[in-house]
Design a protein around this motif. Sequence first.
Motif, PDB file in Angstrom:
ATOM      1  N   VAL A  14      26.186 -13.846  70.341  1.00  7.41           N
ATOM      2  CA  VAL A  14      26.567 -14.673  69.197  1.00  7.41           C
ATOM      3  C   VAL A  14      27.429 -13.837  68.267  1.00  7.41           C
ATOM      4  O   VAL A  14      27.119 -12.686  67.981  1.00  7.41           O
ATOM      5  CB  VAL A  14      25.332 -15.228  68.440  1.00  7.41           C
ATOM      6  N   HIS A  15      28.537 -14.419  67.838  1.00 10.62           N
ATOM      7  CA  HIS A  15      29.444 -13.673  66.968  1.00 10.62           C
ATOM      8  C   HIS A  15      30.124 -14.622  66.009  1.00 10.62           C
ATOM      9  O   HIS A  15      30.971 -15.398  66.433  1.00 10.62           O
ATOM     10  CB  HIS A  15      30.494 -12.935  67.786  1.00 10.62           C
ATOM     11  N   PRO A  16      29.807 -14.597  64.790  1.00  9.21           N
ATOM     12  CA  PRO A  16      28.643 -13.954  64.168  1.00  9.21           C
ATOM     13  C   PRO A  16      27.395 -14.792  64.448  1.00  9.21           C
ATOM     14  O   PRO A  16      27.511 -15.894  64.959  1.00  9.21           O
ATOM     15  CB  PRO A  16      28.995 -13.983  62.682  1.00  9.21           C
ATOM     16  N   ALA A  32      19.869   2.840  68.169  1.00  8.19           N
ATOM     17  CA  ALA A  32      21.132   2.127  68.363  1.00  8.19           C
ATOM     18  C   ALA A  32      20.906   0.648  68.654  1.00  8.19           C
ATOM     19  O   ALA A  32      21.745  -0.186  68.339  1.00  8.19           O
ATOM     20  CB  ALA A  32      21.928   2.758  69.496  1.00  8.19           C
ATOM     21  N   THR A  33      19.754   0.300  69.246  1.00  6.24           N
ATOM     22  CA  THR A  33      19.432  -1.103  69.539  1.00  6.24           C
ATOM     23  C   THR A  33      18.229  -1.510  68.700  1.00  6.24           C
ATOM     24  O   THR A  33      17.187  -0.856  68.749  1.00  6.24           O
ATOM     25  CB  THR A  33      19.137  -1.305  71.029  1.00  6.24           C
ATOM     26  N   LEU A  45      13.006 -16.988  68.047  1.00  8.36           N
ATOM     27  CA  LEU A  45      13.878 -16.331  69.011  1.00  8.36           C
ATOM     28  C   LEU A  45      13.832 -14.841  68.736  1.00  8.36           C
ATOM     29  O   LEU A  45      13.328 -14.398  67.705  1.00  8.36           O
ATOM     30  CB  LEU A  45      15.314 -16.855  68.896  1.00  8.36           C
ATOM     31  N   ILE A  46      14.348 -14.073  69.689  1.00  7.63           N
ATOM     32  CA  ILE A  46      14.455 -12.632  69.495  1.00  7.63           C
ATOM     33  C   ILE A  46      15.935 -12.304  69.422  1.00  7.63           C
ATOM     34  O   ILE A  46      16.726 -12.744  70.262  1.00  7.63           O
ATOM     35  CB  ILE A  46      13.765 -11.857  70.631  1.00  7.63           C
ATOM     36  N   ARG A  47      16.303 -11.572  68.402  1.00  8.68           N
ATOM     37  CA  ARG A  47      17.698 -11.157  68.214  1.00  8.68           C
ATOM     38  C   ARG A  47      17.794  -9.671  68.557  1.00  8.68           C
ATOM     39  O   ARG A  47      16.974  -8.872  68.118  1.00  8.68           O
ATOM     40  CB  ARG A  47      18.121 -11.397  66.770  1.00  8.68           C
ATOM     41  N   PRO A  56      28.934  -3.638  66.039  1.00  4.01           N
ATOM     42  CA  PRO A  56      27.676  -4.192  66.534  1.00  4.01           C
ATOM     43  C   PRO A  56      27.904  -5.394  67.457  1.00  4.01           C
ATOM     44  O   PRO A  56      28.826  -6.169  67.275  1.00  4.01           O
ATOM     45  CB  PRO A  56      26.940  -4.616  65.267  1.00  4.01           C
ATOM     46  N   VAL A  57      27.022  -5.507  68.457  1.00  4.98           N
ATOM     47  CA  VAL A  57      26.997  -6.659  69.353  1.00  4.98           C
ATOM     48  C   VAL A  57      25.656  -7.350  69.124  1.00  4.98           C
ATOM     49  O   VAL A  57      24.602  -6.721  69.252  1.00  4.98           O
ATOM     50  CB  VAL A  57      27.138  -6.235  70.832  1.00  4.98           C
ATOM     51  N   VAL A  58      25.696  -8.636  68.756  1.00  8.28           N
ATOM     52  CA  VAL A  58      24.484  -9.392  68.452  1.00  8.28           C
ATOM     53  C   VAL A  58      24.254 -10.403  69.561  1.00  8.28           C
ATOM     54  O   VAL A  58      25.151 -11.171  69.912  1.00  8.28           O
ATOM     55  CB  VAL A  58      24.594 -10.112  67.087  1.00  8.28           C
TER      56      VAL A  58
END
Length: 82
Positions: A14-16, A32-33, A45-47, A56-58
């Motif tokens: 998802v971005h953003p 880092a994660t 949910l888990i993000r 960052p990658v979401v």
Amino acid sequence: MRRLGCEGIEWRRVHPPLERVRVVAHTCECLATVFELCGRGGAYLIRRTTRGPGGPVVEESPAIPAKAAEDLWFRLLRGRAR
């Protein structure tokens, strides 16, 4: 740490992040994660946010009922899901 034979989680990038959520629990920001257990409209949910040189990658898991999300969260923390 991931354990042998761990369950895979279906992650969607998802971005953003599309919607505001209530963070119920999270892992340490020093790594880092970072994982967050989030509530949104009666579902959870888990993000997963991975920080790297490109920014960052979401990613988010599908929204599921509270009990199933809690079970998944504990499996994730114990390395039985990734």
